[in-house]
Design a protein around this motif. Structure first.
Motif, mmCIF file in Angstrom:
data_model
loop_
_atom_site.group_PDB
_atom_site.id
_atom_site.type_symbol
_atom_site.label_atom_id
_atom_site.label_comp_id
_atom_site.label_asym_id
_atom_site.label_seq_id
_atom_site.Cartn_x
_atom_site.Cartn_y
_atom_site.Cartn_z
ATOM 1 N N GLU A 137 -17.826 11.519 -11.695
ATOM 2 C CA GLU A 137 -18.263 10.830 -10.480
ATOM 3 C C GLU A 137 -17.526 11.260 -9.223
ATOM 4 O O GLU A 137 -18.099 11.230 -8.122
ATOM 5 N N MET A 140 -19.313 13.473 -7.116
ATOM 6 C CA MET A 140 -20.402 12.882 -6.346
ATOM 7 C C MET A 140 -19.882 11.892 -5.312
ATOM 8 O O MET A 140 -20.605 11.027 -4.835
ATOM 9 N N SER A 141 -18.590 12.018 -5.004
ATOM 10 C CA SER A 141 -17.957 11.174 -3.975
ATOM 11 C C SER A 141 -18.059 9.698 -4.317
ATOM 12 O O SER A 141 -18.281 8.852 -3.445
ATOM 13 N N THR A 239 -22.743 4.992 -2.804
ATOM 14 C CA THR A 239 -24.072 5.580 -2.703
ATOM 15 C C THR A 239 -24.683 5.402 -1.312
ATOM 16 O O THR A 239 -25.689 6.049 -1.001
ATOM 17 N N GLN A 244 -21.847 10.963 -0.641
ATOM 18 C CA GLN A 244 -22.527 10.818 -1.929
ATOM 19 C C GLN A 244 -23.990 11.206 -1.817
ATOM 20 O O GLN A 244 -24.539 11.893 -2.688
ATOM 21 N N GLN A 245 -24.638 10.809 -0.756
ATOM 22 C CA GLN A 245 -26.057 11.128 -0.573
ATOM 23 C C GLN A 245 -26.278 12.631 -0.466
ATOM 24 O O GLN A 245 -27.257 13.165 -0.993
ATOM 25 N N VAL A 247 -24.380 15.087 -1.835
ATOM 26 C CA VAL A 247 -24.230 15.722 -3.143
ATOM 27 C C VAL A 247 -25.416 15.387 -4.035
ATOM 28 O O VAL A 247 -25.979 16.268 -4.703
ATOM 29 N N ALA A 248 -25.823 14.112 -4.055
ATOM 30 C CA ALA A 248 -26.929 13.698 -4.928
ATOM 31 C C ALA A 248 -28.209 14.454 -4.581
ATOM 32 O O ALA A 248 -28.931 14.918 -5.469
ATOM 33 N N LEU A 251 -27.988 17.999 -5.887
ATOM 34 C CA LEU A 251 -28.022 18.054 -7.343
ATOM 35 C C LEU A 251 -29.436 17.858 -7.871
ATOM 36 O O LEU A 251 -29.865 18.567 -8.800
ATOM 37 N N LEU A 256 -30.845 18.086 -11.533
ATOM 38 C CA LEU A 256 -30.238 16.895 -12.124
ATOM 39 C C LEU A 256 -31.285 16.071 -12.860
ATOM 40 O O LEU A 256 -32.408 15.913 -12.385
ATOM 41 N N VAL A 270 -21.167 20.266 -9.429
ATOM 42 C CA VAL A 270 -20.898 19.333 -8.329
ATOM 43 C C VAL A 270 -19.976 19.952 -7.277
ATOM 44 O O VAL A 270 -20.031 19.577 -6.105
ATOM 45 N N GLN A 274 -20.189 19.975 -2.180
ATOM 46 C CA GLN A 274 -19.337 18.979 -1.552
ATOM 47 C C GLN A 274 -19.639 18.847 -0.052
ATOM 48 O O GLN A 274 -19.920 19.818 0.638
#
Length: 282
Positions: A137, A140-141, A239, A244-245, A247-248, A251, A256, A270, A274
C-alpha cells in the motif's frame, strides 16, 4: 446462507470446513466476498459442530490479490458512514475472535487485503516455492487498512514490520517463515497433505476446549477493534488525496486487477507511477 459466489465451501465433516477462494481473474477481495464470509462465520458458529475452517485458493498464482479498488461506491459508503467500522475491518476483527480454529494454506500471492485476511487467521502454512505475502500500500500512497501496522509487530517485531510496510515488497515463503509471518512453509507438493492432516487432527478434538484455547490466547494477542477502524479510516482518507489517485489511475491503465504482469509483480510496478507534485505532475 445462500451459495457463495466468491469461494466454494467444502464440508469435509460436521467439524471441518474448507473455504476455497475463486473470484477471477485474480481473486480480489470485494464487498460481496466480505458479506459472504461474514455469513459463513455466522453459519459456522450457529452449527455448534464446526471446529476448524481452512482457507485456501483455487488459483495457484493468487491466493487473494488485494482489495477491489475499482468500486467507486465504497468511498461513498465510507463518507456516508464515518462513525461505523468498515465491513472488511469488522470481518477481520470477527475472524480473529470466532470461537473455532482457522488455518490458512497459502499458495500464490496474498497482498494487501489478502495478507490482512491471513493475519486474522490463527495459523498460517505456506508453499515454500509459491507462497507470496506483502503489503504494497505504501506504493499507492496509503496505509494498509486492515490492521497490519498493529498486528504485525507481535509476529515479526518492530523492525521487520517497518521493513514490510515501508518497503512495500513481497516476502516469499522462506522469508515469511524466517520473519515469523507464517508458522511453517513446506515443499509445494507437501503443503496440501500436511494441512489436511493437521486440520483433521485439530477437528477431532473437543470443540469446547478449542474455544477455550482461542479465548485465552486472544486475551494476550487480540487487537482492539478500534485499531482496525482507525487504520481503515486512514486508508480511505488516502484515497481522496492526489498522490493515491495518481498512482491508482496509472495502475489501472497498466493492468491492475487483470491477469497481468503488473499483478504478478505489483511492488515493482507501483514505483513507476509515484506522484511528484508540481506544474508538470500528471
Amino acid at each position: 446462507m445462500d451459495s457463495p459466489t466468491r469461494f466454494t465451501l467444502t464440508e469435509h465433516s460436521p467439524a471441518l470446513w474448507r473455504v476455497t477462494f475463486n473470484n477471477p481473474p485474480v481473486n480480489v477481495v470485494d464487498s460481496t466476498m466480505t458479506t459472504e464470509l461474514d455469513s459463513l462465520l455466522t453459519r459456522a458458529e450457529e452449527s455448534g459442530t464446526v471446529a476448524v475452517i481452512v482457507f485456501d485458493s483455487a488459483d495457484p498464482e493468487f491466493f487473494l490479490a488485494h482489495y477491489d479498488l475499482s468500486d467507486g461506491d465504497e468511498l461513498k459508503w465510507v463518507l456516508a458512514h464515518r462513525d461505523e467500522i468498515h465491513p472488511w475491518s469488522a470481518l477481520l476483527a470477527r475472524l480473529t475472535s470466532v470461537p473455532l480454529a482457522t488455518i490458512s494454506s497459502i499458495r500464490g500471492r496474498a497482498r494487501g487485503a489478502g495478507s490482512e485476511l491471513l493475519l486474522a487467521t490463527d495459523i498460517r502454512f505456506g508453499s515454500r516455492e509459491k507462497a507470496v505475502v506483502g503489503q504494497f500500500e505504501i506504493g499507492m500512497s496509503a496505509i494498509p487498512g486492515g490492521g497490519p501496522a498493529t498486528v504485525l509487530p507481535s509476529l515479526m517485531g518492530r523492525g521487520r514490520t517497518f521493513e514490510m510496510l515501508y518497503g512495500g515488497l513481497d516476502f516469499d515463503g522462506e522469508l515469511a517463515e524466517r520473519y515469523g509471518y507464517v508458522n511453517r512453509v513446506f515443499p509445494d507438493d507437501e503443503l496440501d497433505g500436511f494441512v489436511a492432516d493437521f486440520a483433521a487432527r485439530v477437528a477431532s478434538f473437543d470443540l469446547q476446549t478449542i474455544k477455550d484455547i482461542k479465548r485465552f490466547v486472544n486475551v494476550a494477542t487480540q487487537r482492539p477493534v478500534k485499531e482496525y477502524k482507525d487504520q481503515m479510516d486512514a486508508f480511505w482518507a488516502a484515497t481522496t488525496r492526489p498522490a493515491q489517485q495518481h498512482v491508482a489511475r496509472h495502475l489501472f491503465e497498466a493492468g491492475l486487477q487483470q491477469r497481468s504482469d503488473l499483478e504478478r509483480d505489483l511492488p515493482q510496478w507501483v514505483t513507476r507511477f509515484q506522484y511528484r507534485p508540481g506544474p508538470d505532475a500528471q
